[in-house]
Write an enzyme that holds these catalytic residues in place. Sequence first.
Site, PDB file in Angstrom:
ATOM      1  N   LYS A  36      -7.469   3.737 -10.647  1.00  0.00           N
ATOM      2  CA  LYS A  36      -7.856   4.776  -9.677  1.00  0.00           C
ATOM      3  C   LYS A  36      -6.687   5.134  -8.769  1.00  0.00           C
ATOM      4  O   LYS A  36      -6.382   6.315  -8.577  1.00  0.00           O
ATOM      5  CB  LYS A  36      -9.023   4.267  -8.824  1.00  0.00           C
ATOM      6  CG  LYS A  36      -9.302   5.142  -7.606  1.00  0.00           C
ATOM      7  CD  LYS A  36     -10.464   4.632  -6.776  1.00  0.00           C
ATOM      8  CE  LYS A  36     -10.141   3.540  -5.785  1.00  0.00           C
ATOM      9  NZ  LYS A  36      -9.536   3.990  -4.519  1.00  0.00           N
ATOM     10  N   ASN A  37      -6.056   4.108  -8.206  1.00  0.00           N
ATOM     11  CA  ASN A  37      -5.036   4.392  -7.190  1.00  0.00           C
ATOM     12  C   ASN A  37      -3.709   4.867  -7.766  1.00  0.00           C
ATOM     13  O   ASN A  37      -2.790   5.207  -7.021  1.00  0.00           O
ATOM     14  CB  ASN A  37      -4.838   3.179  -6.275  1.00  0.00           C
ATOM     15  CG  ASN A  37      -6.047   2.982  -5.366  1.00  0.00           C
ATOM     16  OD1 ASN A  37      -6.893   3.869  -5.261  1.00  0.00           O
ATOM     17  ND2 ASN A  37      -6.121   1.833  -4.720  1.00  0.00           N
ATOM     18  N   VAL A  71      -2.662   8.530   9.718  1.00  0.00           N
ATOM     19  CA  VAL A  71      -1.695   9.081   8.751  1.00  0.00           C
ATOM     20  C   VAL A  71      -0.409   9.506   9.459  1.00  0.00           C
ATOM     21  O   VAL A  71       0.331  10.352   8.973  1.00  0.00           O
ATOM     22  CB  VAL A  71      -2.293  10.268   7.951  1.00  0.00           C
ATOM     23  CG1 VAL A  71      -3.390   9.793   7.011  1.00  0.00           C
ATOM     24  CG2 VAL A  71      -2.814  11.361   8.866  1.00  0.00           C
TER      25      VAL A  71
END
Length: 417
Positions: free
Chosen positions: A22-23, A123
């Site tokens: 997935k990552n 972020v």
Amino acid sequence: MDKLLIRGGASLKGELQVSGAKNAALPLMCACLLTPQTLRLANVPELRDVATLLALLGRMGVTSSRRGHTLDLCAATVTEPLAPYELVRTMRASILVLGPLLARRGEARVSLPGGCAIGSRPVDQHLKGLQAMGAEIAVEEGYIVARAARGLRGARLVMDVVTVTGTENLMMAACLARGTTVIENAAREPEIADLARCLNAMGARVGGAGTAVVSVEGVEVLSGTAHQVMPDRIETGTFLVAAAATRGTLRLTGADAGSLEAVIDKLRESGAEVATAPGEIRLAMNARPRSVSLRTAPYPAFPTDMQAQFMALDAIAEGTGVITETVFENRFMHALEMRRLGAQIEISGNTAVVRGVPALQGAAVMATDLRASASLVIAGLAGRGETLIDRIYHLDRGYERIEEKLSRLGADIRRVT
Ligand code: EPU
């Protein structure tokens, strides 16, 4: 809403094929925004997060077609460089479109991810890096509004925090920047090296990916390519722990032991016999597991994404294990649910002390995030009686048909609605 019903007690036995990561798949899919040509990705797992990202890319004008695990993506034109709140809030990895959009289009509007069940997850490092590359960034009405009217330029970026998606975002942005970018204190996760392999096949010049210093020489254009997504090391690790916790024997194919050394070391410490060969891992656990202590940290140290699963193992092991989480500040929600199964876990700050009990007792529990869900599945499989896990949509985000795979290994597990 779907739930998982598990009747514990069966030892897992048999063979499984590991899915694509997935990552790795998520950043690779975002890389399609860097070229007007087609990017073909093989070994893409069938997951909710992949579907969410496909929907997001589709809104931007990316066309896609899928046959089994092969996905073609084409961003011939990017119609609207926007990642709306409805999609970003369901999947924080949506932030990975920011760097590619800015590099390709010179502008992007990406919803600022909000809070999250495992920690605050800012972020700031993504934004700081893009600003150093010449982007103007503002936050307006909950959105990151980024502009680089004259394009991005290479820069020396020193990351204050080791961040996986931050490194990936900046690496992708740097591919189309003027001049050379050097990312220092970069994350070293294998998924970053996988992304770099794909970018280089597209014509990028990325060096050092997988080490703490990544350098990217910008190029004018990138082309399409075909790339095979690396095996999912966290899915691999999850199945290995499930087999260890149920005193089973397991052979995993399509797996990459090299990306999982810290996890395999801990499994051996717990008493499992683990043998590795290229593309294959075998595990056998013949006795009650022994407790292991561990501390999560960025790669190559023990991964935070395997912390919850080892807590389930320690919960039924002989002895006491001390688990320290250093990557996310709030990633022990599963401990409270495991206590409902009879686990003896004390939490103090970022440390959990787990005193193993001979057996857990099934109960109704609630999944709070993806890896927490996986740990509850393991606890249920290793326990006695019935465990009913609610909110398994978290599980569907990151594990491809987990109940089918586990059933094939002899587990008594089914989805109920
Ligand atoms: N951080 C900052 N500022 C930033 C970025 C990160 O302070 O600008 C902090 C975070 O708050 C956290 C730490 O740095 O405390 C590490 O976070 P990182 O950015 O590395 O995490 P991520 O890139 O958002 C990826 C994975 C996660 C995995 C972490 C850590 C993807 C799509 N997600 O997240 O995967 O836990 O790295 O390895 O690659 C999962 O699959 O279940 C999952 C959560």
